[in-house]
Design an enzyme around this catalytic site. Structure first.
Site, PDB file in Angstrom:
ATOM      1  N   HIS A  61      -3.335   0.809  -1.177  1.00 31.12           N
ATOM      2  CA  HIS A  61      -4.056   1.353  -2.329  1.00 31.12           C
ATOM      3  C   HIS A  61      -5.066   2.422  -1.913  1.00 31.12           C
ATOM      4  CE1 HIS A  61      -2.703  -2.549  -4.129  1.00 31.12           C
ATOM      5  NE2 HIS A  61      -2.413  -1.715  -5.103  1.00 31.12           N
ATOM      6  N   SER A  78      -5.711  -2.325 -15.087  1.00 32.88           N
ATOM      7  CA  SER A  78      -6.245  -3.091 -13.943  1.00 32.88           C
ATOM      8  C   SER A  78      -7.511  -3.843 -14.359  1.00 32.88           C
ATOM      9  CB  SER A  78      -6.600  -2.131 -12.805  1.00 32.88           C
ATOM     10  OG  SER A  78      -7.739  -1.369 -13.172  1.00 32.88           O
ATOM     11  N   SER A  96       0.773   6.345  -4.120  1.00 39.19           N
ATOM     12  CA  SER A  96       0.323   7.725  -4.310  1.00 39.19           C
ATOM     13  C   SER A  96       0.648   8.537  -3.069  1.00 39.19           C
ATOM     14  CB  SER A  96      -1.192   7.753  -4.587  1.00 39.19           C
ATOM     15  OG  SER A  96      -1.422   7.487  -5.961  1.00 39.19           O
ATOM     16  N   ASN A 112       4.106   2.142  -8.447  1.00 36.97           N
ATOM     17  CA  ASN A 112       2.745   2.226  -9.001  1.00 36.97           C
ATOM     18  C   ASN A 112       1.992   3.436  -8.444  1.00 36.97           C
ATOM     19  OD1 ASN A 112       3.440  -0.290  -9.954  1.00 36.97           O
ATOM     20  ND2 ASN A 112       1.602  -1.315  -9.207  1.00 36.97           N
ATOM     21  N   ILE A 113       1.481   4.249  -9.350  1.00 32.02           N
ATOM     22  CA  ILE A 113       0.724   5.434  -8.931  1.00 32.02           C
ATOM     23  C   ILE A 113      -0.547   5.543  -9.769  1.00 32.02           C
ATOM     24  CG2 ILE A 113       0.762   7.970  -8.805  1.00 32.02           C
ATOM     25  CD1 ILE A 113       3.830   7.712  -8.301  1.00 32.02           C
ATOM     26  N   ASP A 114      -1.678   5.564  -9.111  1.00 30.07           N
ATOM     27  CA  ASP A 114      -2.969   5.695  -9.783  1.00 30.07           C
ATOM     28  C   ASP A 114      -3.815   6.778  -9.100  1.00 30.07           C
ATOM     29  OD1 ASP A 114      -5.279   5.349 -11.196  1.00 30.07           O
ATOM     30  OD2 ASP A 114      -5.675   3.296 -10.569  1.00 30.07           O
ATOM     31  N   ASP A 158      -1.093 -11.739  -9.119  1.00 29.00           N
ATOM     32  CA  ASP A 158      -1.213 -11.354  -7.713  1.00 29.00           C
ATOM     33  C   ASP A 158      -1.823 -12.499  -6.903  1.00 29.00           C
ATOM     34  OD1 ASP A 158      -1.657 -10.287  -5.272  1.00 29.00           O
ATOM     35  OD2 ASP A 158      -2.756  -8.518  -5.965  1.00 29.00           O
ATOM     36  N   ASP A 212      -2.086  -5.128 -14.459  1.00 31.47           N
ATOM     37  CA  ASP A 212      -1.962  -4.801 -13.036  1.00 31.47           C
ATOM     38  C   ASP A 212      -2.860  -5.755 -12.228  1.00 31.47           C
ATOM     39  OD1 ASP A 212      -1.166  -3.267 -10.847  1.00 31.47           O
ATOM     40  OD2 ASP A 212      -2.755  -1.774 -11.108  1.00 31.47           O
ATOM     41  N   HIS A 213      -2.315  -6.377 -11.212  1.00 30.03           N
ATOM     42  CA  HIS A 213      -3.078  -7.284 -10.334  1.00 30.03           C
ATOM     43  C   HIS A 213      -3.850  -8.381 -11.072  1.00 30.03           C
ATOM     44  CE1 HIS A 213      -2.249  -5.030  -6.688  1.00 30.03           C
ATOM     45  NE2 HIS A 213      -2.452  -3.923  -7.382  1.00 30.03           N
TER      46      HIS A 213
HETATM   47  O1  G3H Z   1      -4.579  -1.517  -7.661  1.00 30.27           O
HETATM   48  C1  G3H Z   1      -5.334  -0.558  -7.750  1.00 30.27           C
HETATM   49  C2  G3H Z   1      -5.304   0.317  -8.946  1.00 30.27           C
HETATM   50  O2  G3H Z   1      -5.327   1.658  -8.533  1.00 30.27           O
HETATM   51  C3  G3H Z   1      -6.419   0.010  -9.900  1.00 30.27           C
HETATM   52  O3  G3H Z   1      -7.659   0.345  -9.383  1.00 30.27           O
HETATM   53  O4  G3H Z   1      -9.169  -1.556 -10.036  1.00 30.27           O
HETATM   54  O5  G3H Z   1     -10.083   0.714  -9.451  1.00 30.27           O
HETATM   55  O6  G3H Z   1      -8.845   0.347 -11.584  1.00 30.27           O
HETATM   56  P1  G3H Z   1      -9.018  -0.072 -10.155  1.00 30.27           P
HETATM   57  P1  13P Z   2      -2.336   4.069  -5.476  1.00 32.97           P
HETATM   58  O1  13P Z   2      -3.769   3.799  -5.132  1.00 32.97           O
HETATM   59  O2  13P Z   2      -1.552   4.473  -4.273  1.00 32.97           O
HETATM   60  O3  13P Z   2      -2.191   5.062  -6.559  1.00 32.97           O
HETATM   61  O4  13P Z   2      -1.685   2.690  -5.987  1.00 32.97           O
HETATM   62  C1  13P Z   2      -1.887   2.237  -7.296  1.00 32.97           C
HETATM   63  C2  13P Z   2      -1.441   0.834  -7.504  1.00 32.97           C
HETATM   64  O5  13P Z   2      -0.772   0.229  -6.701  1.00 32.97           O
HETATM   65  C3  13P Z   2      -1.841   0.167  -8.752  1.00 32.97           C
HETATM   66  O6  13P Z   2      -1.472  -1.174  -8.785  1.00 32.97           O
HETATM   67 ZN    ZN Z   3      -1.513  -2.145  -6.879  1.00 38.31          ZN
END
Ligand code: G3H
Ligand code: 13P
Ligand code: ZN
Length: 333
Positions: free
Chosen positions: A194, A56, A230, A270-272, A120, A98-99
């Site tokens: 998210h 990301s 998630s 997607n899972i973070d 995105d 990602d994004h």
């Molecule tokens: O899209 C959200 C992902 O969980 C990435 O989050 O920008 O805090 O790394 P982040």
């Molecule tokens: P979560 O915050 O639900 O894990 O989503 C992560 C995500 O979409 C990353 O692009």
């Molecule tokens: Zn996302």
């Protein structure tokens, strides 16, 4: 210009082809550091799942885009060696932006060896989103890099952008968007969001599978992506709060709904946040129960192991991706 092919990554095309045919979703797990990367790759190798490693904007700022790319490359070498040692087959690994917020960042990732990017444009007008996405696809496809676009806006925080409410994807727009942009997969907004606070206590946690099915009908066989997926494991939230954390009550996306989505056209999930919760719970527990420890390996090691077990469980019970790596590897030969 470094081609992802020389680094050992694969794009998402064959992954999604098999995911669509066999009714599972490829896990897309975010990483920002070595422990997360090791947990993801070893979990996916041991459960024989394909995997998309996601980087990301926040990750690039935290750990540096170049370093993350080299770490991803190192993970391929590690996976190959471990596969030999454990007598397992190698697994397909994609390195994904990602994004991606603009053309330049997508280009920079493509040029440095990413095999897949997300552009995105979901916060732009429809026309601007089409134009930006089309431009990225045109560049990416020259190098056989796959592109994910997005239609609809997820509620919650996405890097610096915060949306209070969902703007669900309009099924009547998707066909036109695919035709005009040439994207390889499409992220949709159907009620996932998210972060760790997706539904408020008292609210029914439900995603709009009806919209997903309506979209599926209009673009049969086209790979759909779910962000914000998630499930917010309650035992991790309880452990965090038991050992001094202050997380508000929160409910994530029910795993059975994700399983149902994975059986249909959803090919990438997607899972973070779940990983963040599980790591934090373990580290808090160790800090509280073993206050004499000060070697980072003594708390990051167990956190990495807990994370690995979580990913294995996701692959087996939620995404259905466990055991699917050989079918993809066979197509890639
Ligand atoms: O899209 C959200 C992902 O969980 C990435 O989050 O920008 O805090 O790394 P982040
Ligand atoms: P979560 O915050 O639900 O894990 O989503 C992560 C995500 O979409 C990353 O692009
Ligand atoms: Zn996302």
């Amino acid at each position: 210009m470094v081609s992802y092919k020389d680094l050992g990554f694969v794009n998402t095309r064959k992954m999604f082809e098999v995911a669509m045919k066999n009714g599972f979703a490829v896990p897309a797990y975010n990483f920002n550091n070595m422990e997360q990367l090791q947990a993801i790759v070893t979990a996916c190798l041991e459960s024989q799942s394909p995997v998309i490693l996601q980087v990301s904007k926040g990750a690039r700022e935290y750990a540096d885009q170049t370093l993350l790319r080299y770490m991803g490359q190192g993970a391929i070498e590690m996976m190959k060696r471990m596969a030999k040692e454990k007598g397992l087959g190698e697994i397909p690994i994609a390195l994904h932006l990602d994004h991606g917020g603009d053309f330049e960042i997508c280009k920079s990732c493509i040029d440095s060896g990413f095999s897949s990017v997300m552009i995105d444009g979901s916060h732009l007008s429809y026309e601007e989103n089409v134009e930006l996405t089309r431009k990225v696809v045109e560049y990416a496809h020259k190098y056989d890099v796959t592109v994910e676009g997005e239609l609809g806006v997820l509620a919650g925080v996405e890097d610096d952008v915060k949306a209070e409410h969902h703007t669900y994807t309009k099924p009547e727009e998707v066909e036109d968007f695919l035709k005009k942009t040439g994207v390889d997969s499409l992220a949709i907004a159907i009620g996932t969001s998210h972060g760790a606070y997706k539904f408020k206590p008292g609210q029914k946690p439900e995603i709009r599978l009806d919209i997903l099915h309506e979209i599926e009908k209009r673009i049969p066989g086209f790979p759909i992506v779910l962000h914000g997926s998630s499930s917010v494991p309650q035992d991790a939230v309880e452990t965090i709060n038991k050992y001094g954390g202050k997380l508000k009550d929160s409910i994530g996306i029910p795993e059975d709904q994700l399983r149902e989505a994975a059986r249909s056209a959803v090919c990438k999930i997607n899972i973070d946040s779940d990983g963040r919760l599980v790591m934090t719970a373990k580290i808090r527990e160790i800090f509280a129960t073993k206050p004499e420890e000060f070697d980072p390996r003594k708390y990051l090691g167990p956190a990495r192991e807990a994370l690995k077990q979580m990913y294995i469980a996701k692959n087996k019970n939620v995404l259905g991706s466990a055991g699917q790596a050989p079918a993809i590897m066979a197509l890639l030969k």
